[in-house]
Design a protein around this motif. Structure first.
Motif, PDB file in Angstrom:
ATOM      1  N   TYR A  69       0.840  -1.144  -0.100  1.00  0.00           N
ATOM      2  CA  TYR A  69       0.049   0.156  -0.104  1.00  0.00           C
ATOM      3  C   TYR A  69       0.930   1.257  -0.051  1.00  0.00           C
ATOM      4  O   TYR A  69       0.680   2.323  -0.890  1.00  0.00           O
ATOM      5  CB  TYR A  69      -1.046  -0.077   1.150  1.00  0.00           C
ATOM      6  N   GLY A  70       1.914   1.192   0.670  1.00  0.00           N
ATOM      7  CA  GLY A  70       2.871   2.395   0.738  1.00  0.00           C
ATOM      8  C   GLY A  70       3.505   2.676  -0.438  1.00  0.00           C
ATOM      9  O   GLY A  70       3.820   3.574  -0.922  1.00  0.00           O
ATOM     10  N   VAL A  71       3.943   1.605  -0.964  1.00  0.00           N
ATOM     11  CA  VAL A  71       4.653   1.670  -2.602  1.00  0.00           C
ATOM     12  C   VAL A  71       3.531   2.321  -3.548  1.00  0.00           C
ATOM     13  O   VAL A  71       3.868   3.080  -4.058  1.00  0.00           O
ATOM     14  CB  VAL A  71       4.920   0.224  -3.094  1.00  0.00           C
ATOM     15  N   GLY A  72       2.362   1.836  -3.590  1.00  0.00           N
ATOM     16  CA  GLY A  72       1.135   2.540  -4.419  1.00  0.00           C
ATOM     17  C   GLY A  72       1.001   4.068  -3.911  1.00  0.00           C
ATOM     18  O   GLY A  72       0.977   5.020  -4.850  1.00  0.00           O
ATOM     19  N   GLY A  76       1.809   7.282  -6.523  1.00  0.00           N
ATOM     20  CA  GLY A  76       0.741   8.228  -6.616  1.00  0.00           C
ATOM     21  C   GLY A  76       0.211   8.438  -7.855  1.00  0.00           C
ATOM     22  O   GLY A  76       0.556   7.742  -8.851  1.00  0.00           O
ATOM     23  N   ARG A  77      -0.961   9.078  -8.104  1.00  0.00           N
ATOM     24  CA  ARG A  77      -2.105   9.190  -9.231  1.00  0.00           C
ATOM     25  C   ARG A  77      -1.193   9.803 -10.459  1.00  0.00           C
ATOM     26  O   ARG A  77      -1.052   9.267 -11.492  1.00  0.00           O
ATOM     27  CB  ARG A  77      -3.075   9.933  -8.994  1.00  0.00           C
ATOM     28  N   GLU A  78      -0.407  10.833 -10.336  1.00  0.00           N
ATOM     29  CA  GLU A  78       0.286  11.657 -11.314  1.00  0.00           C
ATOM     30  C   GLU A  78       1.399  10.616 -11.928  1.00  0.00           C
ATOM     31  O   GLU A  78       1.677  10.513 -13.041  1.00  0.00           O
ATOM     32  CB  GLU A  78       0.757  12.912 -10.673  1.00  0.00           C
ATOM     33  N   ALA A 127      -4.865   0.344  -4.184  1.00  0.00           N
ATOM     34  CA  ALA A 127      -5.347   0.888  -2.997  1.00  0.00           C
ATOM     35  C   ALA A 127      -4.542   1.828  -2.556  1.00  0.00           C
ATOM     36  O   ALA A 127      -5.002   3.124  -2.131  1.00  0.00           O
ATOM     37  CB  ALA A 127      -5.583  -0.192  -1.859  1.00  0.00           C
ATOM     38  N   GLY A 128      -3.250   1.793  -2.694  1.00  0.00           N
ATOM     39  CA  GLY A 128      -2.521   2.910  -2.282  1.00  0.00           C
ATOM     40  C   GLY A 128      -2.358   4.075  -3.342  1.00  0.00           C
ATOM     41  O   GLY A 128      -2.589   5.441  -2.679  1.00  0.00           O
ATOM     42  N   VAL A 129      -2.647   3.839  -4.407  1.00  0.00           N
ATOM     43  CA  VAL A 129      -2.484   4.757  -5.437  1.00  0.00           C
ATOM     44  C   VAL A 129      -3.741   5.692  -5.268  1.00  0.00           C
ATOM     45  O   VAL A 129      -3.558   7.104  -5.226  1.00  0.00           O
ATOM     46  CB  VAL A 129      -2.424   4.311  -6.703  1.00  0.00           C
ATOM     47  N   GLU A 130      -4.866   4.993  -4.893  1.00  0.00           N
ATOM     48  CA  GLU A 130      -6.148   5.739  -4.778  1.00  0.00           C
ATOM     49  C   GLU A 130      -6.178   6.321  -3.365  1.00  0.00           C
ATOM     50  O   GLU A 130      -7.251   6.942  -3.123  1.00  0.00           O
ATOM     51  CB  GLU A 130      -7.204   4.977  -5.169  1.00  0.00           C
ATOM     52  N   ARG A 131      -5.255   6.133  -2.479  1.00  0.00           N
ATOM     53  CA  ARG A 131      -5.278   6.554  -1.186  1.00  0.00           C
ATOM     54  C   ARG A 131      -6.510   6.233  -0.472  1.00  0.00           C
ATOM     55  O   ARG A 131      -7.187   7.089   0.397  1.00  0.00           O
ATOM     56  CB  ARG A 131      -5.212   8.326  -1.017  1.00  0.00           C
TER      57      ARG A 131
END
Length: 205
Positions: A69-72, A76-78, A127-131
């Protein structure tokens, strides 16, 4: 592999099984269908408490999932959109559609994703990317992992010395999932190539 797991559990007990599961999330080649039934078998021999094994392996699942999750989240989205823009045949709209799907069904995806081979680990990254809220993600991951881990630990506990049969049947399910993924990728590539050819024909007219 089996000798390493046995040695880890001999030294650390149930926490060793939890550590192995945490590593399995980060390194999928370490299969949970081996770790969990073997842990259950070890518990059946009286070397570990069954409840301790279930608790520690679930904790290991959550820790490993939080790491991904931290990796995602760091990605980040950008950055995800930037990477997608550089990939052949992938459009930014594909990522946007995936985002929309995750926003609508993210909770169910994380929960049930913990019980699908291959996707068990990977689902933590989007899930991480989408926070997704960390607490929500942790609770859903813990619930899904508890179900998955309990089933396989109990299977090893009940089967005893035949615990390795679990790996055989789960391996079949894993191969089915891989086949579905490969077909989906091939269909995606075929559709995109067809769209590209149509675009070229239209531009020539």
């Amino acid at each position: 592999m089996t000798d390493w797991l046995v040695g880890l559990m001999d030294r650390l007990g149930a926490p060793g099984a939890g550590l192995a599961v945490a590593l399995e999330n980060l390194f999928p080649p370490l299969p949970s269908e081996v770790i969990l039934p073997l842990s259950g078998f070890t518990a059946s021999q009286g070397e570990m408490q069954l409840l301790d094994v279930i608790i520690w392996t679930t904790l290991g699942s959550v820790i490993g999932a939080l790491a991904l999750y931290g990796v995602g989240a760091l990605l980040g989205r950008e950055r995800t959109l930037a990477i997608a823009a550089k990939l052949p045949l992938v459009k930014t709209s594909d990522i946007e559609k995936t985002e929309a799907f995750f926003q609508r069904h993210g909770r169910m995806t994380v929960f049930f994703g913990r019980m699908i081979p291959i996707f068990r680990s990977l689902i933590s990254i989007p899930a991480g990317v989408e926070r997704m809220p960390v607490l929500t993600f942790t609770l859903l991951t813990a619930a899904g992992s508890l179900i998955w881990n309990t089933i396989f630990v109990m299977a090893g506990y009940v089967l005893g010395e035949n615990w390795h049969l679990v790996e055989t049947y789960v391996g079949i399910a894993t191969n089915v999932v891989i086949a579905i993924v490969v077909v989906a990728i091939l269909v995606f590539i075929g559709v995109r190539l067809a769209e590209r050819r149509k675009g070229r024909h239209a531009s020539r007219r």
